[in-house]
Design an enzyme around this catalytic site. Structure first.
Site, PDB file in Angstrom:
ATOM      1  N   GLN A  74      -4.948  -0.725  -4.418  1.00  0.00           N
ATOM      2  CA  GLN A  74      -5.603  -1.921  -4.967  1.00  0.00           C
ATOM      3  C   GLN A  74      -6.390  -1.600  -6.240  1.00  0.00           C
ATOM      4  OE1 GLN A  74      -7.691  -4.394  -2.139  1.00  0.00           O
ATOM      5  NE2 GLN A  74      -8.925  -5.314  -3.768  1.00  0.00           N
ATOM      6  N   HIS A  95      -5.792  -5.633   3.686  1.00  0.00           N
ATOM      7  CA  HIS A  95      -4.759  -4.602   3.840  1.00  0.00           C
ATOM      8  C   HIS A  95      -4.300  -4.565   5.285  1.00  0.00           C
ATOM      9  CE1 HIS A  95      -5.367  -2.423  -0.097  1.00  0.00           C
ATOM     10  NE2 HIS A  95      -6.310  -3.336  -0.095  1.00  0.00           N
ATOM     11  N   CYS A 127       0.843  -1.194   0.000  1.00  0.00           N
ATOM     12  CA  CYS A 127       0.000   0.000   0.000  1.00  0.00           C
ATOM     13  C   CYS A 127       0.885   1.252   0.000  1.00  0.00           C
ATOM     14  CB  CYS A 127      -0.884  -0.042   1.236  1.00  0.00           C
ATOM     15  SG  CYS A 127      -1.423   1.558   1.811  1.00  0.00           S
ATOM     16  N   GLU A 128       0.700   2.115  -0.980  1.00  0.00           N
ATOM     17  CA  GLU A 128       1.585   3.278  -1.076  1.00  0.00           C
ATOM     18  C   GLU A 128       1.247   4.353  -0.046  1.00  0.00           C
ATOM     19  OE1 GLU A 128       1.338   4.736  -5.059  1.00  0.00           O
ATOM     20  OE2 GLU A 128      -0.384   6.028  -4.644  1.00  0.00           O
ATOM     21  N   HIS A 129       0.103   4.230   0.612  1.00  0.00           N
ATOM     22  CA  HIS A 129      -0.240   5.211   1.642  1.00  0.00           C
ATOM     23  C   HIS A 129       0.446   4.918   2.976  1.00  0.00           C
ATOM     24  CE1 HIS A 129      -4.197   6.204  -0.648  1.00  0.00           C
ATOM     25  NE2 HIS A 129      -3.161   6.846  -1.127  1.00  0.00           N
ATOM     26  N   HIS A 130       0.734   3.646   3.247  1.00  0.00           N
ATOM     27  CA  HIS A 130       1.316   3.268   4.536  1.00  0.00           C
ATOM     28  C   HIS A 130       2.605   2.463   4.411  1.00  0.00           C
ATOM     29  CE1 HIS A 130      -3.034   3.863   5.428  1.00  0.00           C
ATOM     30  NE2 HIS A 130      -2.549   4.437   6.513  1.00  0.00           N
ATOM     31  N   CYS A 154      -2.603  -2.396   6.701  1.00  0.00           N
ATOM     32  CA  CYS A 154      -2.759  -1.049   7.280  1.00  0.00           C
ATOM     33  C   CYS A 154      -4.153  -0.895   7.881  1.00  0.00           C
ATOM     34  CB  CYS A 154      -2.473   0.030   6.239  1.00  0.00           C
ATOM     35  SG  CYS A 154      -3.525  -0.013   4.788  1.00  0.00           S
TER      36      CYS A 154
HETATM   37 ZN   LIG Z   1      -2.763   1.620   3.511  1.00  0.00          ZN
END
Ligand SMILES: [Zn+2]
Length: 206
Positions: free
Chosen positions: A136, A164, A94-97, A166
Site C-alpha cells: 500500500q 487488507h 498484497c505482494e506478501h500474501h 491478509c
Molecule cells: Zn499481506
C-alpha cells in the site's frame, strides 16, 4: 549538438515484462490444491487452476501497462485552485500474501499554469498502479510521483485507505481495520496549512 538531457531520462522506465503464462500459473494452482490434500481432478476443481490463472492475470494487468500514458493534461484551462478527487475505488494485491486489498484512493493537487487532468485519467492512473503486486505504501507513492512528474503541478497529495484481506481474514480478525497511507509532494510538503486544508477536505473534517 548531442545533449545529455532529455525529459524522458527523469522517469523510471517501465520494465519490459513478458506476457502472462497462464499455463504456468495453473500448474502452480494445481500444486496448491494437491498441497491442501485435494484432488485437482474432481469435478468442482477441474476448471479452478485455469480460472485462478485468469483472475491473477486480470488483477495484475497493470504490470504490463505504462501508467504515465494516463497523465495527459487537459489544454487551455486557467484553473489554479486545489483539485481534489475523492473515493476512487481501488483493488490491489498484497505482494506478501498474494491476497487482495481494497479501499479508496483520494488525490489532491494544485495545478501549475492551468494544467489539470481529467477525473477519468486520475482513476485510470490509480487503477494501473493498483493492478500490480503491491504494497500500500508503494502504491501511494507511485501514484503521487507519476502525477508529480507528468503533470508538474505545484503540489500533490495522495491518501489511500484500504482493508487488507491478509489481515482482516486471519489471526486476530479485525474485520474493520483500515490502513491509511499518504504521500505528500511539492507545495503540500512545504506548506502545512495547505496540507491541512487538503486533508480536512479529504477526510470530511473541518
Ligand atoms: Zn499481506
Amino acid at each position: 549538438m548531442a545533449t545529455k538531457f532529455s525529459k524522458d531520462d527523469q522517469m523510471t522506465p517501465e520494465p519490459d515484462r513478458p506476457p502472462v503464462d497462464l499455463d504456468r500459473i495453473a500448474d502452480g494452482v494445481r500444486m496448491i490444491l494437491e498441497g491442501l490434500g485435494e484432488d485437482p481432478q474432481r469435478p468442482g476443481l477441474k476448471e479452478t487452476p485455469r480460472r485462478v490463472a485468469e483472475m491473477y492475470a486480470e488483477l495484475t494487468s497493470g504490470m504490463r501497462e505504462d501508467p504515465r500514458e494516463h497523465v495527459v493534461p487537459l489544454p487551455g484551462d486557467k484553473h489554479d485552485e486545489m483539485v481534489i478527487v475523492k473515493d476512487i475505488s481501488i483493488a490491489s494485491m498484497c505482494e506478501h500474501h498474494l491476497a487482495p486489498f481494497v479501499g479508496k484512493c483520494h488525490i489532491a493537487y494544485i495545478p501549475r499554469e492551468g494544467r489539470i487532468l481529467g477525473i477519468s485519467k486520475l482513476a485510470r492512473l490509480a487503477e494501473t498502479f493498483s493492478r500490480r503486486l503491491q504494497l500500500q505504501e508503494r502504491l501511494t507513492t507511485d501514484i503521487a510521483n507519476t502525477l508529480f512528474e507528468g503533470l508538474k503541478p505545484i503540489g500533490v497529495m495522495v491518501v489511500i485507505e484500504a482493508a487488507h484481506t491478509c489481515m482482516t481474514l486471519r489471526g486476530v480478525r479485525k474485520a474493520d481495520a483500515k490502513t491509511v497511507t499518504s504521500a505528500v509532494l511539492g507545495g503540500f510538503r512545504t506548506d502545512p496549512r495547505t496540507r491541512a486544508e487538503a486533508m480536512a477536505l479529504i477526510t470530511g473534517r473541518e
